[in-house]
Motif scaffolding. Structure first.
Motif, PDB file in Angstrom:
ATOM      1  N   SER A 143      82.183  71.328  18.264  1.00 46.52           N
ATOM      2  CA  SER A 143      82.828  70.124  17.312  1.00 46.52           C
ATOM      3  C   SER A 143      81.801  68.862  17.799  1.00 46.52           C
ATOM      4  CB  SER A 143      84.632  70.161  18.015  1.00 46.52           C
ATOM      5  OG  SER A 143      84.939  70.394  17.968  1.00 46.52           O
TER       6      SER A 143
ATOM      7  N   ARG B  24      86.961  82.113  29.188  1.00 44.36           N
ATOM      8  CA  ARG B  24      88.446  80.826  28.582  1.00 44.36           C
ATOM      9  C   ARG B  24      87.349  79.604  28.808  1.00 44.36           C
ATOM     10  NH1 ARG B  24      92.344  83.891  30.143  1.00 44.36           N
ATOM     11  NH2 ARG B  24      93.020  82.298  31.539  1.00 44.36           N
ATOM     12  N   VAL B  25      87.112  79.102  29.743  1.00 39.18           N
ATOM     13  CA  VAL B  25      86.680  78.171  29.738  1.00 39.18           C
ATOM     14  C   VAL B  25      85.239  77.817  28.753  1.00 39.18           C
ATOM     15  CG1 VAL B  25      85.675  76.450  31.705  1.00 39.18           C
ATOM     16  CG2 VAL B  25      87.840  77.434  32.442  1.00 39.18           C
TER      17      VAL B  25
ATOM     18  N   ARG C  46      84.658  79.710  26.465  1.00 39.62           N
ATOM     19  CA  ARG C  46      84.295  79.286  24.408  1.00 39.62           C
ATOM     20  C   ARG C  46      85.088  77.913  24.536  1.00 39.62           C
ATOM     21  NH1 ARG C  46      88.578  85.308  23.983  1.00 39.62           N
ATOM     22  NH2 ARG C  46      86.726  86.166  24.828  1.00 39.62           N
ATOM     23  N   ARG C  47      85.604  77.896  25.350  1.00 43.16           N
ATOM     24  CA  ARG C  47      86.505  75.999  24.601  1.00 43.16           C
ATOM     25  C   ARG C  47      84.949  75.352  24.882  1.00 43.16           C
ATOM     26  NH1 ARG C  47      91.651  75.596  29.099  1.00 43.16           N
ATOM     27  NH2 ARG C  47      92.965  77.539  27.137  1.00 43.16           N
ATOM     28  N   ARG C  48      84.395  75.026  25.819  1.00 42.86           N
ATOM     29  CA  ARG C  48      82.953  74.458  25.847  1.00 42.86           C
ATOM     30  C   ARG C  48      82.642  74.503  24.349  1.00 42.86           C
ATOM     31  NH1 ARG C  48      81.589  74.829  32.164  1.00 42.86           N
ATOM     32  NH2 ARG C  48      83.127  73.268  32.913  1.00 42.86           N
ATOM     33  N   ARG C  49      81.780  76.031  24.238  1.00 42.17           N
ATOM     34  CA  ARG C  49      81.116  76.269  22.985  1.00 42.17           C
ATOM     35  C   ARG C  49      82.219  76.122  22.318  1.00 42.17           C
ATOM     36  NH1 ARG C  49      81.055  81.715  23.775  1.00 42.17           N
ATOM     37  NH2 ARG C  49      80.203  82.333  25.615  1.00 42.17           N
ATOM     38  N   ARG C  50      83.114  76.085  22.183  1.00 45.44           N
ATOM     39  CA  ARG C  50      83.973  75.489  20.677  1.00 45.44           C
ATOM     40  C   ARG C  50      84.145  74.040  21.058  1.00 45.44           C
ATOM     41  NH1 ARG C  50      89.212  77.064  21.225  1.00 45.44           N
ATOM     42  NH2 ARG C  50      88.514  78.807  21.638  1.00 45.44           N
ATOM     43  N   ALA C  51      83.971  73.117  21.650  1.00 41.85           N
ATOM     44  CA  ALA C  51      84.130  71.320  21.896  1.00 41.85           C
ATOM     45  C   ALA C  51      82.878  71.457  22.014  1.00 41.85           C
ATOM     46  CB  ALA C  51      84.526  71.322  23.300  1.00 41.85           C
TER      47      ALA C  51
END
Length: 147
Positions: A68, A57-58, A60-65
């Protein structure tokens, strides 16, 4: 012999009872240890799986961030490039206007210098012409008065 046999059977039954109790205790202890180990293994396995899922999850969030951040950087870089282009365009336009104005002012100054030289020449010719005419008039008056 029958009495001895009864004593042997009683002792044998007592030994069997003791063995059954001890085996039950050993079995219960082993089962308890086995259950503790099994629950410990389950806890460790669950912790590993939860850790893996959390790290996933981390990521994925980092990739998404990160995506962005890249999008924001692209927008800002585009904006800054447009601002620089507008500034450059404005500077070029200002330089062109300055060059045209300076050329116009220089041409006006050159025209003024040329016009002044022409005015002086025209004034010189006009004064000479007027001077000769006045001289002729005065000469005619003097010659007509002398006669």
């Amino acid at each position: 012999a029958w009495v001895q046999w009864k004593i042997v059977v009683k002792k044998s039954n007592a030994v069997k009872q003791i063995q059954r109790v001890v085996r039950g205790m050993i079995a219960r202890t082993l089962v308890r240890v086995w259950l503790l180990r099994r629950s410990w293994l389950v806890i460790v396995a669950q912790a590993c799986i939860r850790g893996h899922l959390a790290r996933k999850r981390v990521r994925r969030r980092r990739r998404r961030a990160h995506r962005s951040v890249l999008a924001i950087q692209a927008v800002i870089r585009g904006y800054l490039a447009r601002v620089r282009a507008d500034t450059l365009h404005s500077e070029r336009a200002a330089k062109r206007i300055q060059a045209l104005w300076r050329g116009s002012v220089a041409r006006v100054a050159a025209d003024r210098v040329w016009l002044n030289s022409q005015v002086v020449l025209i004034q010189k010719l006009a004064r000479g012409f007027l001077g000769r005419q006045i001289f002729r008039i005065v000469l005619k008056e003097n010659t007509s008065a002398a006669c």
